[in-house]
Scaffold this active site. Sequence first.
Site, PDB file in Angstrom:
ATOM      1  N   ASP A  57      12.961 -12.473  33.967  1.00 58.41           N
ATOM      2  CA  ASP A  57      12.580 -12.326  35.380  1.00 58.41           C
ATOM      3  C   ASP A  57      11.812 -11.014  35.484  1.00 58.41           C
ATOM      4  O   ASP A  57      12.354  -9.942  35.180  1.00 58.41           O
ATOM      5  CB  ASP A  57      13.851 -12.277  36.252  1.00 58.41           C
ATOM      6  N   LYS A  78       6.283  -7.284  45.068  1.00 54.94           N
ATOM      7  CA  LYS A  78       6.280  -5.819  45.021  1.00 54.94           C
ATOM      8  C   LYS A  78       4.946  -5.273  44.528  1.00 54.94           C
ATOM      9  O   LYS A  78       4.393  -4.362  45.134  1.00 54.94           O
ATOM     10  CB  LYS A  78       7.397  -5.300  44.118  1.00 54.94           C
ATOM     11  N   ALA A 107       9.756  -8.898  38.182  1.00 49.54           N
ATOM     12  CA  ALA A 107       9.379  -8.806  39.596  1.00 49.54           C
ATOM     13  C   ALA A 107       8.766  -7.445  39.941  1.00 49.54           C
ATOM     14  O   ALA A 107       8.389  -7.225  41.091  1.00 49.54           O
ATOM     15  CB  ALA A 107      10.609  -9.060  40.472  1.00 49.54           C
ATOM     16  N   TRP A 157      20.744  -8.757  39.783  1.00 48.33           N
ATOM     17  CA  TRP A 157      20.287  -8.897  41.170  1.00 48.33           C
ATOM     18  C   TRP A 157      21.178  -9.937  41.865  1.00 48.33           C
ATOM     19  O   TRP A 157      21.415 -11.020  41.317  1.00 48.33           O
ATOM     20  CB  TRP A 157      18.828  -9.354  41.171  1.00 48.33           C
TER      21      TRP A 157
END
Length: 397
Positions: free
Chosen positions: A211, A246, A213, A130
Amino acid sequence: MFDRLPELPADSLLGLISMFRDDTNPKKVDLGVGVYRDEAGHTAIMKAVQKAQQMHLDQEDSKTYIGPVGVPGFVEGIKGLVLGNDSATIKDNRIAAIQTPGGCGALRVGSEFLKRLNSDFTVWVSDPTWANHIPLIRSAGLTIKTYPYFDTSTGAVNFDAMDEQLAKLGPNDVVLLHGCCHNPTGADLSFDHWKTITERALETGFIPYVDIAYQGLGDGLEEDVAGVRYLSERVPEMVIATSCSKNFGLYRERTGCLLIQTESAQTAKAIQTQIQDVARANYSMSPAYGGFLVDIVLHNEALNREWKEELDAMATRVKSLRHGLLEQIKAQGVSQNFDFITEQKGMFSYLGISKEQVTQLRNDFSIYMADSSRINVAGLNTQCLEYVAQALKKVCG
Ligand code: LMR
């Protein structure tokens, strides 16, 4: 003196928001920034979250500081959501955790914590990763290197190459892993890959930094964290950054959580003070609002059920858009192979087309995607699939 600093170009991803807004073509398609959209292109507030807002409004009677941890029910809820409510690490009080301003806040505090721990750490990120991982981690003062990850010829993970690199690491290394729904490629690690990564972490002593998300937007809330839980159950120490942007649709509320898994309850107590101290030196404490909402959704039985159903419906819709796009691409006779689109997970796919082709799609067809050719599949709808496939045919042949 201030004129010594030049004007910077817009952030490559966030800049797409205004470019798209200013485009007057009625056929324009926004596959840029990673936000979930419904069939009408709208990012609606989830119904369970809407109800939680009302409940919160009715019960909040003060705006005094919430404290350094954030909303306690939120932090406890996120621990359970990611690691499982029966996780031994949670029961043994081996997790230090704070609410953070979004997943970015969690990554930033996590990185500063790692820097405090060992300023010689190198953080290894997937190639590609990302876009914002690099500035977030680098600005905490850590060195960044990349490990091989994505195989453009297959659209999947090149795990042999990744593992070869991981095997060479040691205790001065940190490996950033995407818990699920890899951003930007959509190419996820399999459960067997997670097992091998766990072995490598134990053998070499590198610290896993996960991570996550997009929990719930791949194969399901539990399925998406199977690998992370396997890892957490076996390694002594790890760092986890989570985001509610999200899966709760709380993008603008900046709601995230940082979890630090330690070897003992005593260490967790010390680390709790360290991460609170990092946060205090940055922004004092996290905004509370999003945490209140997630706390309600996770702990109210009816809202929890409703939220899970909504999230499942979102994930199912993205999967069906993947299939729909591939069908249209095949119907248009595009020569390039895009079969990987239906194999990938979560909101993103890496099309593997050139930057020039991405620019042509934007200039000639008003189809917006990241320069890397990452598309936000959730930005598609059944009405535009044919148009996008036709444009790909014209641009890619
Ligand atoms: C994305 O990857 O598009 C999102 O996570 C939004 C962002 O902040 O980059």
